[in-house]
Design an enzyme around this catalytic site. Structure first.
Site, PDB file in Angstrom:
ATOM      1  N   HIS A   3       0.855  -1.198   0.000  1.00 53.58           N
ATOM      2  CA  HIS A   3       0.000   0.000   0.000  1.00 53.58           C
ATOM      3  C   HIS A   3       0.884   1.238   0.000  1.00 53.58           C
ATOM      4  O   HIS A   3       1.632   1.435  -0.952  1.00 53.58           O
ATOM      5  CB  HIS A   3      -0.945  -0.094   1.205  1.00 53.58           C
ATOM      6  N   HIS A  22      -2.734  -2.490  -9.610  1.00 54.43           N
ATOM      7  CA  HIS A  22      -3.703  -1.820  -8.743  1.00 54.43           C
ATOM      8  C   HIS A  22      -4.981  -2.652  -8.704  1.00 54.43           C
ATOM      9  O   HIS A  22      -5.368  -3.259  -9.698  1.00 54.43           O
ATOM     10  CB  HIS A  22      -4.031  -0.410  -9.268  1.00 54.43           C
ATOM     11  N   ASP A  72       2.568   5.213  -6.910  1.00 54.41           N
ATOM     12  CA  ASP A  72       3.848   5.094  -6.196  1.00 54.41           C
ATOM     13  C   ASP A  72       5.058   4.952  -7.113  1.00 54.41           C
ATOM     14  O   ASP A  72       6.188   4.996  -6.640  1.00 54.41           O
ATOM     15  CB  ASP A  72       3.783   3.890  -5.252  1.00 54.41           C
TER      16      ASP A  72
END
Ligand code: SDX
Length: 429
Positions: free
Chosen positions: A268, A307, A363
């Site tokens: 995460h 994702h 990210d």
């Protein structure tokens, strides 16, 4: 004539059931009427990791994973990143509408005057080991804030909730900076109320002996945009933690500490740190083919890719990629960017990733920007928490106002032992 219902036939009994369809979903509780006998508990639906479960109705954030769309209260993320500020976006998320000038000025003032923390909090942070991970410090210290504001337990009072939300948004940068300064063995820098939210964070992180810290405006703006891009993301893992823990009616500091803990995980919010470590391990573009082979063999994951919702390019990653070059123009190119660009190019052309619809997520590039700003890798998830704070608080508020919500308590499919009697240790094999 079509009806908004689902007709189910239980072939075990031949019985037929008609379930209403609302918002494209059926209520899981409606399955409980499906029984094979009167003493049957009734049917449940099994959904590990909630891959196909709507746990709530929400009006905060809309994501279309296939189209790569992200909107906060209906406003496209690209427009907010371009035209808004983080505190204005925080106001939008928490209140549902963009503020007027007076509303925004009042909100910014309220945040600004709550950036300080009790000196005992500073001493608490001082008590951590010199090499404590900043996210470990932040998770613990956010929880500790609940002991400084016991009135926060009165979560039924909207004004109490509002004040704690202001405190959490205002103080999380201070905790982040203190954790960083503790790690570096540097004296803490107190908030400067004349600076912007992002500028003050840079001040608390980097000010040394200068009388006044002057943030680099390009870095200050980039940080503000990064916070906007991280501000909310509907029912992600850490928001689910915020809602689930908050559903017990615990104070918001304790619920937020749970959200921070969830965000800490490498799958995460810890992924931005993991991406930079991965790029450093790869070393250079020539090593990418061998790394991709390891990913395909299941030995490692391509961090920053994939994702649960986006099966297309994460729209935030597109904005962050463009932002990276603005920062690099100011502070110099991050040498890892070439490896990142080539890794993305090869992955997007590779059937393994295309078949699994694995694209860069938020990210993949954000860590490269943070690193170029001179921030250490273990601070990256803390920066994610700063950005996500208004989203967590908006979701928490929505949960508490939702009359359909109550304490979160899922059921299970029990596959353990049937009844058996205790055996004295002398008789055990
Ligand atoms: C965030 O939910 C949110 O909104 C989160 C977030 C937010 O703003 O709050 O967007 C922020 O957490 C972004 C994600 C950051 N994490 C990473 O970058 C870590 C690497 N990515 C993954 O581990 C993964 O993609 C997840 C955790 C993000 C999503 O995992 P899923 O949806 O549970 O997918 P999965 O693990 O079931 O994978 C499906 C397939 C599997 O292959 P098979 O077993 O079918 O052969 O895809 C593969 C996985 O092995 N896969 C990957 C991969 N991600 C999934 N293979 C290699 N590299 C990857 N990154």
């Amino acid at each position: 004539m079509s009806k908004d219902t689902l007709t189910i036939t239980d072939n075990r009994t031949g019985k037929t059931y008609e379930l209403p369809i609302e918002n494209g979903t059926v209520r899981a509780i409606d399955f409980r009427q499906i029984k094979v006998s009167d003493d049957d508990f009734g049917m449940m639906v099994y959904d590990p990791a909630f891959t196909n479960t709507a746990a709530t109705k929400s009006s905060i954030t809309y994501i279309d994973g296939d189209a790569g769309i992200l909107r906060y209260r209906g406003y496209p993320i690209e427009q907010l990143a371009e035209q808004s500020t983080f505190l204005e976006t925080a106001y939008l998320l928490m209140n549902g509408e963009l503020p007027t000038r007076a509303e925004l000025d009042g909100f910014v003032h309220a945040i600004t005057i709550h950036t300080m923390v009790h000196e005992n909090v500073r001493e608490f942070i001082d008590s951590f080991r010199y090499d404590a991970h900043p996210m470990g410090i932040v998770v613990s210290t956010v929880a500790a804030l609940s002991t400084f504001y016991p009135e926060a337990k009165d979560i039924q009072d909207p004004e109490v909730r509002k004040l704690q939300a202001i405190r959490l948004i205002a103080k999380i940068p201070t905790l982040a900076a203190y954790a960083y300064r503790h790690r570096r063995g540097l004296p803490y820098v107190y908030p400067d109320n004349d600076l912007s939210y992002a500028g003050n964070l840079l001040n608390m992180l980097f000010r040394m002996r200068e009388v006044r810290y002057e943030p680099n405006p390009v870095i200050e703006k980039a940080l503000d945009v990064l916070f906007i891009l991280h501000a909310d993301h509907e029912q992600n893992c850490s928001t689910n933690a915020m809602r689930s823990v908050g559903s017990s009616h615990v104070d918001p500091y304790s619920a937020t500490a749970a959200a921070c803990a969830a965000l800490y995980g490498p799958l995460h919010g810890g992924a931005n740190e993991a991406v930079v470590r991965m790029l450093q391990e790869i070393g250079s573009p020539k090593n990418i083919p061998a790394f991709i082979d390891r990913v395909k063999a299941g030995d490692v994951r391509l961090m920053g890719f994939g994702h649960r919702v986006y099966k297309n390019y994460d729209p935030r990653a597109s904005v962050i990629k463009r932002l990276a070059y603005q920062v690099f123009d100011e502070v110099g190119q991050n040498p890892l960017i070439d490896t990142a660009i080539e890794l993305e190019r090869r992955a997007l052309a590779d059937d393994y990733f295309k078949e699994r619809k694995l694209y860069p997520n938020v990210d993949f590039y954000s860590g490269l920007i943070y690193q170029s700003m001179g921030l250490p890798m273990d601070l990256f998830p803390v920066l994610f928490a700063i950005g996500r704070m208004p989203g967590w608080l908006a979701q928490w508020e929505e949960m508490l106002r939702d009359r359909e919500q109550k304490i979160a308590r899922p059921r299970q499919i029990y596959l353990g032992s049937d009844k058996r009697d205790y055996q004295p240790i002398s008789l055990r094999g």
